[in-house]
Design an enzyme around this catalytic site. Structure first.
Site, PDB file in Angstrom:
ATOM      1  N   GLY A  31       2.159  -1.548   4.718  1.00 13.50           N
ATOM      2  CA  GLY A  31       2.984   0.557   4.857  1.00 13.50           C
ATOM      3  C   GLY A  31       2.077   1.052   4.083  1.00 13.50           C
ATOM      4  O   GLY A  31       0.935   1.642   3.033  1.00 13.50           O
ATOM      5  N   HIS A  34      -2.900   4.878   4.633  1.00 16.28           N
ATOM      6  CA  HIS A  34      -4.010   6.023   4.762  1.00 16.28           C
ATOM      7  C   HIS A  34      -5.476   5.518   5.191  1.00 16.28           C
ATOM      8  O   HIS A  34      -5.136   4.911   6.039  1.00 16.28           O
ATOM      9  CB  HIS A  34      -4.416   6.236   3.171  1.00 16.28           C
ATOM     10  CG  HIS A  34      -4.420   4.850   2.485  1.00 16.28           C
ATOM     11  ND1 HIS A  34      -5.969   4.082   2.470  1.00 16.28           N
ATOM     12  CD2 HIS A  34      -4.255   3.941   1.491  1.00 16.28           C
ATOM     13  CE1 HIS A  34      -5.888   2.653   1.719  1.00 16.28           C
ATOM     14  NE2 HIS A  34      -4.429   3.233   0.763  1.00 16.28           N
ATOM     15  N   HIS A  37      -6.864   2.309   5.854  1.00 20.83           N
ATOM     16  CA  HIS A  37      -5.860   1.149   6.617  1.00 20.83           C
ATOM     17  C   HIS A  37      -6.537   1.704   7.852  1.00 20.83           C
ATOM     18  O   HIS A  37      -6.767   0.529   8.845  1.00 20.83           O
ATOM     19  CB  HIS A  37      -4.038   1.473   5.944  1.00 20.83           C
ATOM     20  CG  HIS A  37      -3.903   0.894   5.341  1.00 20.83           C
ATOM     21  ND1 HIS A  37      -3.190   1.879   4.390  1.00 20.83           N
ATOM     22  CD2 HIS A  37      -3.270  -0.449   4.708  1.00 20.83           C
ATOM     23  CE1 HIS A  37      -2.393   1.402   2.814  1.00 20.83           C
ATOM     24  NE2 HIS A  37      -2.727   0.020   3.391  1.00 20.83           N
ATOM     25  N   GLN A  61       4.103 -10.666  -4.624  1.00 26.87           N
ATOM     26  CA  GLN A  61       3.374 -10.175  -5.044  1.00 26.87           C
ATOM     27  C   GLN A  61       3.880  -9.843  -6.189  1.00 26.87           C
ATOM     28  O   GLN A  61       2.410  -8.504  -7.067  1.00 26.87           O
ATOM     29  CB  GLN A  61       2.097 -10.096  -4.204  1.00 26.87           C
ATOM     30  CG  GLN A  61       2.538  -8.585  -3.445  1.00 26.87           C
ATOM     31  CD  GLN A  61       1.277  -8.597  -2.031  1.00 26.87           C
ATOM     32  OE1 GLN A  61       1.879  -9.100  -1.103  1.00 26.87           O
ATOM     33  NE2 GLN A  61       0.948  -7.575  -2.625  1.00 26.87           N
ATOM     34  N   MET A 184      -9.130   5.367  -1.875  1.00 31.98           N
ATOM     35  CA  MET A 184      -7.414   5.508  -1.516  1.00 31.98           C
ATOM     36  C   MET A 184      -6.834   4.685  -1.779  1.00 31.98           C
ATOM     37  O   MET A 184      -6.525   2.814  -1.348  1.00 31.98           O
ATOM     38  CB  MET A 184      -7.608   5.950   0.156  1.00 31.98           C
ATOM     39  CG  MET A 184      -8.987   6.894   0.613  1.00 31.98           C
ATOM     40  SD  MET A 184      -8.866   7.929   1.648  1.00 31.98           S
ATOM     41  CE  MET A 184      -8.664   9.621   2.119  1.00 31.98           C
ATOM     42  N   SER A 186      -2.390   3.453  -1.338  1.00 36.06           N
ATOM     43  CA  SER A 186      -0.747   4.246  -1.163  1.00 36.06           C
ATOM     44  C   SER A 186       0.162   4.316  -1.999  1.00 36.06           C
ATOM     45  O   SER A 186       0.720   6.064  -2.740  1.00 36.06           O
ATOM     46  CB  SER A 186       0.073   2.590  -0.412  1.00 36.06           C
ATOM     47  OG  SER A 186      -0.667   2.521   0.573  1.00 36.06           O
ATOM     48  N   ARG A 187      -0.684   4.481  -4.082  1.00 40.48           N
ATOM     49  CA  ARG A 187      -0.494   3.927  -5.172  1.00 40.48           C
ATOM     50  C   ARG A 187      -0.070   5.449  -5.042  1.00 40.48           C
ATOM     51  O   ARG A 187       0.087   5.855  -7.234  1.00 40.48           O
ATOM     52  CB  ARG A 187      -0.705   3.066  -5.916  1.00 40.48           C
ATOM     53  CG  ARG A 187       0.442   1.559  -5.927  1.00 40.48           C
ATOM     54  CD  ARG A 187       0.257   0.517  -7.035  1.00 40.48           C
ATOM     55  NE  ARG A 187       1.116  -0.325  -6.521  1.00 40.48           N
ATOM     56  CZ  ARG A 187       0.876  -1.739  -6.216  1.00 40.48           C
ATOM     57  NH1 ARG A 187      -0.169  -1.821  -5.976  1.00 40.48           N
ATOM     58  NH2 ARG A 187       1.866  -1.904  -5.978  1.00 40.48           N
TER      59      ARG A 187
HETATM   60  O1  PAF Z   1      -3.611  -5.499   0.554  1.00 41.08           O
HETATM   61  C1  PAF Z   1      -2.056  -5.082   0.514  1.00 41.08           C
HETATM   62  O2  PAF Z   1      -1.550  -4.241   0.917  1.00 41.08           O
HETATM   63  C2  PAF Z   1      -1.481  -6.430   0.454  1.00 41.08           C
HETATM   64  O3  PAF Z   1      -1.767  -7.637  -0.538  1.00 41.08           O
HETATM   65  C3  PAF Z   1      -1.191  -7.977   1.928  1.00 41.08           C
HETATM   66  C4  PAF Z   1      -2.563  -7.893   1.861  1.00 41.08           C
HETATM   67  C5  PAF Z   1      -1.059  -6.770   2.693  1.00 41.08           C
HETATM   68  C6  PAF Z   1      -0.695  -8.717   1.766  1.00 41.08           C
HETATM   69  O4  PAF Z   1       0.933  -8.522   0.858  1.00 41.08           O
END
Ligand code: PAF
Length: 285
Positions: A31, A34, A37, A61, A184, A186-187
C-alpha cells in the site's frame, strides 16, 4: 472494482476466472501507492485479462525494531489510485486471515536471503518469500509484477519460483524516480526536508558510476568508490555499496555485462535502497 478480504473468496474468484480462460496478473503491494506501483499495475493490466493488486502490510517481513506499526496506511487513497490504474480486484486480507494461529510454516531461500539487505535485516526475506508464496496460493496468478528497486527481493523470488516449480511468471519493472533522481518508495514520506534533499545523492552517485562504466571503468571497487564519495559528501551513512552479479548477487570484482551496482544507505534514520544496471549501451552504427 471488487475488494476481497478472505483467502477462500479470493481463490474461488480466481478459479472461476481461470476456468473461464482468463489470465490473472498480480501486483503485490504493502500500500501507500506511488507512481512506481502505478507503473506495475499498468503493466499487469496490459499483460493479463484480470488485474489483482494485493494490499497487505506484512508483519513477518519487519524486524522487531522496524517500522511495522508506523508504516504509512491509507486504504481510501490506495483504492482510488488502484481503480484509476485499472485494477479489477484488491485482495485486502488482515493479519489474522494471513497468519491464523498457530502458524508454523515459512519459506526461506538460502544464501541469497542472507546477503546485502539480509545482513542488516536477517529475517526480512523469509517474511517476504513466505507472504508472496501465500499471496500466490490465494490469488492463483499466471504472472506477478515487482519493481526493480527491491532488486534483491526480485532475484530471491525468481529463485523461489524456480526451485519450487511454481507456475507463476515473475516480471521485474524499472525503477520510477522523482525528478531529482530519488527512487520512489513509500518510506520516502519518513524523510525530513533536509534528509529528502540529501537523499538524491544516492541516485547521483549511481549515475556517476554508470557513466564511468560507460567510459570504460570496469573495476568493481573503483565504481563503488564513486558512489561512496557522493553519498558521504551529502552526509548519508552507508549500509552497503556493492557491484554484484545480477543472478547470484555475488560481488563482481571486474564488471561484465550482467552486473548491477546496489546501495543501501541511511538518510537520518531512514534506510533507503537503490540500484542501477551496469550494461554497455551499444552505439548505433
Ligand atoms: O515489495 C513489497 O512491497 C513487499 O515486499 C511485498 C512484495 C508486497 C511483500 O510483502
Amino acid at each position: 472494482m471488487k475488494i476481497i478480504k478472505t483467502v477462500h473468496e479470493m481463490q474461488e474468484f480466481s478459479l472461476a476466472q481461470r476456468t473461464g480462460g482468463k489470465t490473472i496478473s498480480l501486483v503485490p503491494t504493502m500500500g501507500y501507492l506511488h507512481e512506481g506501483h502505478i507503473s506495475l499495475l499498468r503493466e499487469g493490466k496490459n499483460r493479463g485479462d484480470v488485474l489483482v493488486m494485493s494490499l497487505f502490510v506484512n508483519p513477518m517481513q519487519f524486524g522487531p525494531k522496524e517500522d511495522f506499526s508506523k508504516y504509512p496506511r491509507d486504504f481510501d487513497r490506495d483504492s482510488g489510485l488502484a481503480k484509476s490504474a485499472g485494477t479489477d480486484v484488491i485482495f485486502y486480507p488482515d493479519v489474522q486471515e494471513m497468519y491464523p494461529e498457530p502458524f508454523k510454516t515459512s519459506v526461506y531461500v538460502a544464501e541469497l536471503s542472507g546477503m546485502l539487505c539480509g545482513k542488516t535485516r536477517p529475517e526480512h526475506f523469509k517474511g517476504v518469500t513466505t507472504v508472496v508464496m501465500k499471496l500466490f496460493n490465494a490469488v492463483l496468478p499466471q504472472r506477478a509484477i515487482f519493481g526493480e528497486k527491491d532488486f534483491q527481493q526480485l532475484v530471491i523470488l525468481r529463485q523461489m519460483v524456480k526451485d519450487l516449480n511454481m507456475p507463476v511468471e515473475i516480471l521485474g519493472m524499472p525503477i520510477i524516480r522523482e525528478p531529482d533522481g530519488l527512487a520512489m518508495s513509500s518510506r520516502n514520506t519518513y524523510l525530513t526536508m533536509d534528509d529528502r534533499r540529501r537523499a538524491s545523492s544516492i541516485s547521483k552517485g549511481l549515475l556517476n558510476a554508470t557513466e564511468a562504466f560507460q567510459k570504460g571503468l570496469k573495476d568493481g571497487k573503483a565504481l563503488q568508490g564513486i558512489v561512496r564519495s557522493d553519498i558521504q559528501a551529502a552526509g548519508l551513512k552507508e549500509d552497503y555499496i556493492e557491484v554484484v552479479n545480477e543472478k547470484t548477487l555475488k560481488p563482481a570484482d571486474v564488471v561484465s555485462d550482467t552486473a548491477r551496482i546496489v546501495v543501501a544507505a541511511y538518510a537520518g534514520n531512514v534506510r533507503l535502497i537503490d540500484n542501477m544496471p551496469l550494461k554497455k549501451i551499444k552505439k548505433k552504427k
